[in-house]
Design a protein around this motif. Structure first.
Motif, PDB file in Angstrom:
ATOM      1  N   SER A  87       4.369   4.030  -7.753  1.00 11.17           N
ATOM      2  CA  SER A  87       4.884   4.677  -6.553  1.00 11.17           C
ATOM      3  C   SER A  87       4.552   3.900  -5.280  1.00 11.17           C
ATOM      4  O   SER A  87       3.468   3.330  -5.143  1.00 11.17           O
ATOM      5  N   SER A  91      -1.360   7.897  -4.214  1.00  9.79           N
ATOM      6  CA  SER A  91      -2.521   8.696  -3.818  1.00  9.79           C
ATOM      7  C   SER A  91      -3.761   7.809  -3.805  1.00  9.79           C
ATOM      8  O   SER A  91      -3.742   6.673  -4.301  1.00  9.79           O
ATOM      9  N   GLU A 197       1.522   6.346 -11.495  1.00  9.70           N
ATOM     10  CA  GLU A 197       2.108   7.269 -10.513  1.00  9.70           C
ATOM     11  C   GLU A 197       3.605   7.021 -10.287  1.00  9.70           C
ATOM     12  O   GLU A 197       4.008   6.393  -9.310  1.00  9.70           O
ATOM     13  N   ALA A 199       7.321   9.130 -10.210  1.00  6.14           N
ATOM     14  CA  ALA A 199       8.134  10.337 -10.322  1.00  6.14           C
ATOM     15  C   ALA A 199       9.321  10.050 -11.233  1.00  6.14           C
ATOM     16  O   ALA A 199       9.564   8.903 -11.621  1.00  6.14           O
ATOM     17  N   SER A 224      -2.059  14.469 -12.811  1.00  7.56           N
ATOM     18  CA  SER A 224      -2.013  15.922 -12.711  1.00  7.56           C
ATOM     19  C   SER A 224      -0.624  16.446 -13.081  1.00  7.56           C
ATOM     20  O   SER A 224       0.393  15.820 -12.777  1.00  7.56           O
ATOM     21  N   VAL A 226       0.419  19.139 -11.794  1.00 10.56           N
ATOM     22  CA  VAL A 226       0.847  19.822 -10.577  1.00 10.56           C
ATOM     23  C   VAL A 226       1.536  18.803  -9.662  1.00 10.56           C
ATOM     24  O   VAL A 226       1.015  17.721  -9.430  1.00 10.56           O
ATOM     25  N   GLY A 227       2.694  19.130  -9.147  1.00  9.26           N
ATOM     26  CA  GLY A 227       3.431  18.188  -8.319  1.00  9.26           C
ATOM     27  C   GLY A 227       4.327  17.305  -9.164  1.00  9.26           C
ATOM     28  O   GLY A 227       4.415  17.444 -10.385  1.00  9.26           O
ATOM     29  N   GLN A 228       4.990  16.366  -8.513  1.00  6.62           N
ATOM     30  CA  GLN A 228       6.002  15.551  -9.191  1.00  6.62           C
ATOM     31  C   GLN A 228       5.641  14.070  -9.257  1.00  6.62           C
ATOM     32  O   GLN A 228       6.451  13.263  -9.688  1.00  6.62           O
ATOM     33  N   TYR A 229       4.441  13.710  -8.863  1.00  6.37           N
ATOM     34  CA  TYR A 229       4.106  12.300  -8.720  1.00  6.37           C
ATOM     35  C   TYR A 229       3.822  11.596 -10.050  1.00  6.37           C
ATOM     36  O   TYR A 229       3.773  10.372 -10.093  1.00  6.37           O
ATOM     37  N   HIS A 230       3.629  12.362 -11.109  1.00  2.83           N
ATOM     38  CA  HIS A 230       3.289  11.756 -12.403  1.00  2.83           C
ATOM     39  C   HIS A 230       4.304  12.080 -13.500  1.00  2.83           C
ATOM     40  O   HIS A 230       4.112  11.684 -14.646  1.00  2.83           O
ATOM     41  N   GLN A 231       5.361  12.795 -13.159  1.00  3.84           N
ATOM     42  CA  GLN A 231       6.292  13.238 -14.197  1.00  3.84           C
ATOM     43  C   GLN A 231       6.940  12.075 -14.928  1.00  3.84           C
ATOM     44  O   GLN A 231       7.173  12.137 -16.138  1.00  3.84           O
TER      45      GLN A 231
END
Length: 339
Positions: A87, A91, A197, A199, A224, A226-231
């Motif tokens: 990404s 993060s 990382e 999306a 995580s 939670v969220g879309q950063y690792h999908q």
């Protein structure tokens, strides 16, 4: 290199170069500009598809660049490379993970290839520069264009031990269509690609897909839910890509790949059993060692003499290098004398 030689190298131009498909219609203003760039510094190179310096792994992909512009240390193209992509909006955890894995791989003898983009790409390059390792930055613009501009110092620092690579003419600006083409070079230079990382709509997944199409290994770092950063990374893992927590996971997978091939190999007729029995590793590595001379031996010569596929040869040479039996030198490898 003169205009006529460069003309011969540009007989089959990739779409990314702004030239007609017919050599007679070449824009020689562009050629002159490239030659002027070449003469500006000793660390400027233009290499064609069949040049001895052209990276062998990249040569194997479906659509290798016909010409590469290179700035920096040309020997950076010799070590086996791992691509690290991810990404642009990384993060803190992603930055730290990338830096740790990149440095650990670098210290194990791998070069790190990425695209000099903001985020994960930059973090990977920066980490390797910090430990004085070898990193390769592949651009989606001309070789003399720094993009993003915030990476101007990083662009300079990379050239000390690593290099900058582009298939585009000098002074070509970065545009969106250049970057997917750039990605095939990132994966094509590497024996494996690590995604950190990403999306689901991340450009990093394009690089992962290209790596798979090139029959290279792909790895992904989980994150995580939670969220879309690792999908994107999680989707890759669900589809069979190896989950990576540290550099050891990547090295282990490459060793497994090597062993898979080794199990299918037969002892070479030019290796004497008595010599192999005195060496502290497998007969297969002993066989490959016989393909490396005490004078500089090109990677192509090692592949031809050993009869093994290039990806396996690179892994085995890395093992021999780590054990102190061979060393990387300009132009290839040399065998070292050991008691």
């Amino acid at each position: 290199m003169d205009v006529e030689e460069l003309r011969q190298r540009l007989q089959y131009e990739p779409e990314s170069l702004p030239l007609s498909s017919k050599i007679g219609a070449i824009d020689f203003n562009k050629v002159d500009s490239a030659l002027k760039w070449l003469e500006q510094a000793d660390n400027h190179y233009i290499i064609g598809l069949f040049d001895p310096l052209y990276p062998s792994l990249l040569q194997q992909i479906y659509d290798p660049p016909t010409v590469l512009f290179i700035k920096g240390n040309i020997n950076a193209l010799l070590p086996p490379s791992i691509a690290i992509v991810g990404s642009r909006n990384m993060s803190l955890h992603g930055a730290n993970t990338t830096a740790k894995i990149a440095q650990d791989l670098s210290l194990k003898g791998f070069s790190i290839t990425s695209g000099l983009a903001a985020g994960i790409d930059g973090a990977a390059h920066q980490a390797v520069v910090k430990c004085q390792g070898v990193t390769i930055a592949v651009l989606g613009c001309g070789i003399d264009v720094v993009y993003p501009k915030r990476h101007k110092q990083l662009y300079i620092d990379i050239q000390h031990d690593g290099c900058i690579v582009s298939e585009l003419w000098p002074q070509v600006s970065p545009i969106a269509s250049h970057f997917p083409k750039r990605n095939r070079i990132v994966s094509g230079l590497s024996i494996g690609t690590l995604v950190v990382e990403a999306a689901r709509k991340s450009g990093s997944l394009i690089t992962a897909r290209l790596a798979m199409e090139q029959n290279r290994e792909v790895f992904a770092v989980p994150g995580s839910i939670v969220g879309q950063y690792h999908q994107g990374c999680h989707d890759l893992i669900k589809n069979g890509v190896k989950l990576v927590e540290d550099a050891a996971d990547i090295i282990e997978e490459l060793s497994s790949l090597s062993q898979f091939h080794l199990d299918q190999l037969h002892q070479r007729h030019h290796i004497e059993q008595s010599e192999m029995s005195n060496l502290p590793f497998s007969p297969q590595l002993a066989s490959l060692l016989k393909s490396v001379g005490y004078e500089t031996t090109t990677i192509d010569a090692v592949v031809e003499h050993s009869g093994e596929p290039l990806d396996l040869v690179l892994v085995q040479l890395l093992e021999l290098e780590l054990q102190g039996w061979v060393a990387v030198v300009p132009g290839g490898y040399v065998r070292l004398k050991r008691s």
